[in-house]
Design an enzyme around this catalytic site. Structure first.
Site, PDB file in Angstrom:
ATOM      1  N   THR A  88     -17.486  38.879 -19.549  1.00  0.00           N
ATOM      2  CA  THR A  88     -17.384  39.918 -18.515  1.00  0.00           C
ATOM      3  C   THR A  88     -18.408  39.581 -17.440  1.00  0.00           C
ATOM      4  OG1 THR A  88     -19.114  41.395 -19.320  1.00  0.00           O
ATOM      5  CG2 THR A  88     -16.958  41.609 -20.364  1.00  0.00           C
ATOM      6  N   ASP A  89     -18.387  40.325 -16.340  1.00  0.00           N
ATOM      7  CA  ASP A  89     -19.376  40.078 -15.292  1.00  0.00           C
ATOM      8  C   ASP A  89     -20.790  40.312 -15.817  1.00  0.00           C
ATOM      9  OD1 ASP A  89     -17.414  39.381 -13.558  1.00  0.00           O
ATOM     10  OD2 ASP A  89     -17.219  41.397 -12.693  1.00  0.00           O
ATOM     11  N   CYS A  90     -20.943  41.305 -16.650  1.00  0.00           N
ATOM     12  CA  CYS A  90     -22.287  41.605 -17.157  1.00  0.00           C
ATOM     13  C   CYS A  90     -22.635  40.816 -18.427  1.00  0.00           C
ATOM     14  CB  CYS A  90     -22.451  43.105 -17.376  1.00  0.00           C
ATOM     15  SG  CYS A  90     -21.022  43.892 -18.126  1.00  0.00           S
ATOM     16  N   TYR A  91     -21.605  40.348 -19.156  1.00  0.00           N
ATOM     17  CA  TYR A  91     -21.827  39.537 -20.372  1.00  0.00           C
ATOM     18  C   TYR A  91     -21.010  38.255 -20.260  1.00  0.00           C
ATOM     19  CZ  TYR A  91     -23.965  43.684 -22.409  1.00  0.00           C
ATOM     20  OH  TYR A  91     -24.778  44.743 -22.660  1.00  0.00           O
ATOM     21  N   PRO A  92     -21.494  37.268 -19.485  1.00  0.00           N
ATOM     22  CA  PRO A  92     -20.662  36.106 -19.158  1.00  0.00           C
ATOM     23  C   PRO A  92     -20.425  35.119 -20.314  1.00  0.00           C
ATOM     24  CG  PRO A  92     -22.839  35.930 -18.143  1.00  0.00           C
ATOM     25  CD  PRO A  92     -22.782  37.277 -18.772  1.00  0.00           C
TER      26      PRO A  92
END
Ligand code: SF4
Ligand code: SF4
Lengths: 406, 141
Positions: free
Chosen positions: A138-142
């Site tokens: 994800t954007d926060c957990y790449p």
């Protein structure tokens, strides 16, 4: 002289080193010799213990954040899958989880050499654990993949949380079939070749406070060699099971949900087990102190093996097909003698729960209390007991396609 | 006189030779077979008690060694790891010879090595995996 004692009074005695503690085994003789009233006046606390296989055990872990960050989606600890659907780096590892590659029962009976229970034992032993996980990013957990190792001291939290432990009584398993069967009650030889039981009987925590009068949410206990607490009543909690005159149930009844910090526990009391043909699980050591608040409680703690009964259940057909019924009741003194009579025949008995371990736990807890390392807590809330009119539910089985509006 | 329990392991090419016949006929030994896992054309294993004259026994062992048989004394086969044993007792109803014995009232398990016939039933029946064998059994499955 009636005994009436509060937990605060007991704790004050623990602080001054004047507390009198007996194990649930030792107290039987004392009550026989001096009577309930005198024993209640003399003893402040009775300690119990049990060390048996307990499925429905597991551990919550927070393994810390990686760089870059990852939101774990599928995670494996030493190859054993852990549940990752909680939060980014929170996991729950259950005692019976098996590696995907485990042959299970494809070559019956499977050996189940290594499962969740074994990972927990290795964790507590301080061994390095391999973490392999994937994520969708994800954007926060790449980060999408990670492979690393960690040991217990390197992660934030490791909380043992066992949804169902300390079963108040259990079935005695026997095999009426003509072939050996492999169960969670051990290997059962054909034609009633052996009868396996799994309770410490007179030392077992919930046989010494059968109506749950002193224990409840927040009761401090011995758990896995360290300190733990009663979190809730356990799953399948069934205090309504039929009881004998002394209050002990004659069938599986109450259960406890337990919680504690894994970091202060010992591998000796959390053992990974492999049940041939069945699966992996965890052997949990636990002990509960019973405060002798009055004579009634002392009366319960004085219970001995010959007054505690368990049902003999056929695991060839009756148990697996949930037919109910049993082959009669036997008491724990008979079970521990090495043989019981079933249908007129002598059948050798064996235990899955370690009585020697239970005894050692009760003695350790006694030592902790007498040396002032362990004080008692008052439960915040008591657990549902016989008056809660709980009835055990079974799984609804209906056609999922069935429409409710018809 | 000597009396010894031994474990014999046969490579595939010897399995079909009449070893026991020679032990009896050529070396005048008494042979009491305790357990046999023998399959034609595969490795095999025999567990037996041999008794006879010391000199004959030694010559027989020498002869078997020359034949390519592996010989081990029985006591070296099964190990009870007391550090792993939880003393549950589950093995005591599985062991056919009471080599695994429950002591009462201590409620602890003891391993009496001399009674063990290496049937190996306990290896997998022990949930704590406290029973071990030194021998790699991969070839015997
Ligand atoms: S089954 Fe295993 S752990 Fe239990 S008593 Fe036997 S050897 Fe010990
Ligand atoms: S190998 Fe067989 S005889 Fe020996 S201890 Fe195990 S079960 Fe008993």
């Amino acid at each position: 002289m009636k005994t009436n004692r509060s937990i605060e009074e007991i704790n004050a005695k623990i602080k001054t080193g004047k507390v009198v503690v007996f194990t649930a085994e030792e107290v039987i003789g004392l009550v026989k010799e001096k009577g309930v009233a005198a024993a209640a006046a003399a003893v402040d606390v009775v300690t119990t213990g049990t060390f048996g296989p307990m499925c429905s055990s597991g551990v919550f872990l927070n393994v810390g954040h990686s760089q870059p960050r990852i939101k774990l989606n599928e995670a494996y600890l030493n190859g054993v899958p852990a549940y990752a659907g909680i939060a980014a780096v929170d996991l729950y590892l259950g005692a019976t989880a098996l590696p995907l590659a485990d042959p299970a029962n494809r070559n019956h009976p499977g050996e189940f050499i290594y499962g969740g229970g074994h990972v927990i034992e290795d964790l507590v032993a301080g061994k390095k654990i391999r973490l392999v996980a994937t994520a969708y990013g994800t954007d926060c957990y790449p980060l999408k993949k990670i492979a690393t190792t960690f040991c217990l001291s390197e992660i934030n939290e490791a909380t043992l949380y066992n949804p169902r432990n300390a079963y108040q009584n259990y079935n005695v398993a026997i095999n009426l079939g003509h072939k050996t069967i492999y169960t969670y009650m051990g290997v059962l030889k054909p034609d009633m070749g052996n009868a396996n039981y799994s309770s410490a009987g007179q030392l077992s925590p919930l046989f010494n406070d059968p109506l749950l009068k002193t224990i409840g949410i927040g009761t401090r206990i011995f758990l896995g060699g360290g300190i733990g607490y009663i979190a809730w009543h356990g799953t399948q909690h069934n205090p309504s099971a039929e009881r004998a005159g002394n209050g002990t149930p004659m069938y599986p009844a109450a259960t406890l949900a337990l919680i504690g910090d894994l970091k202060q526990m010992q591998p000796r009391w959390l053992r990974g087990l492999s049940f041939l043909g069945y699966g992996a699980t965890l052997q949990v050591g636990l002990g509960i102190p019973i405060p002798i608040l009055n004579e009634e409680i002392m009366g319960y703690c004085a219970v001995s093996d010959q007054d505690i009964f368990a049902p003999i259940v056929d695991y060839h057909h009756s148990y697996p097909y949930r037919e109910g019924g049993n082959l009669g009741l036997v008491n724990y003194a008979e079970l521990k003698s090495g043989a019981v009579t079933v249908n007129g025949r002598k059948v050798p008995t064996a235990s899955l729960s370690s009585y020697a371990g239970a005894r050692e736990i009760a003695v350790s807890l006694k030592d902790w209390i007498t040396t002032g390392q362990f004080t008692l807590t008052s439960p915040a809330v008591t657990l549902p007991s016989v008056d809660a009119s709980i009835s055990l539910k079974t799984m609804p089985q209906r056609d999922p396609e069935e429409r409710e509006d018809q | 006189m000597i009396k010894q329990k031994i474990v014999l392991r046969f490579p595939p090419h010897i399995v079909e030779k009449p070893t026991i016949y020679h032990l009896i006929k050529d070396y005048d030994l008494m042979v009491n077979i305790l357990r046999a896992d023998i399959n034609p054309k595969k490795e095999g294993r025999l567990i037996m008690e041999l008794s006879g004259e010391e000199a004959n026994y030694q010559r027989a062992i020498e002869w078997m060694n020359k034949q390519g048989l592996q010989i081990m004394n029985l006591e070296q086969q099964i190990i009870w790891r007391s550090d792993r044993c939880t003393h549950c007792g589950a093995c005591t109803v599985i062991c056919p010879t009471e080599a695994l014995l429950f002591e009462r009232p201590e409620m602890t398990v003891h391993f009496v090595e001399e009674k063990c016939i290496v049937c190996e039933l306990c290896l997998r029946a022990c949930p704590a995996r406290a029973m071990e064998t030194l021998v790699d059994n991969a070839n015997f499955k």
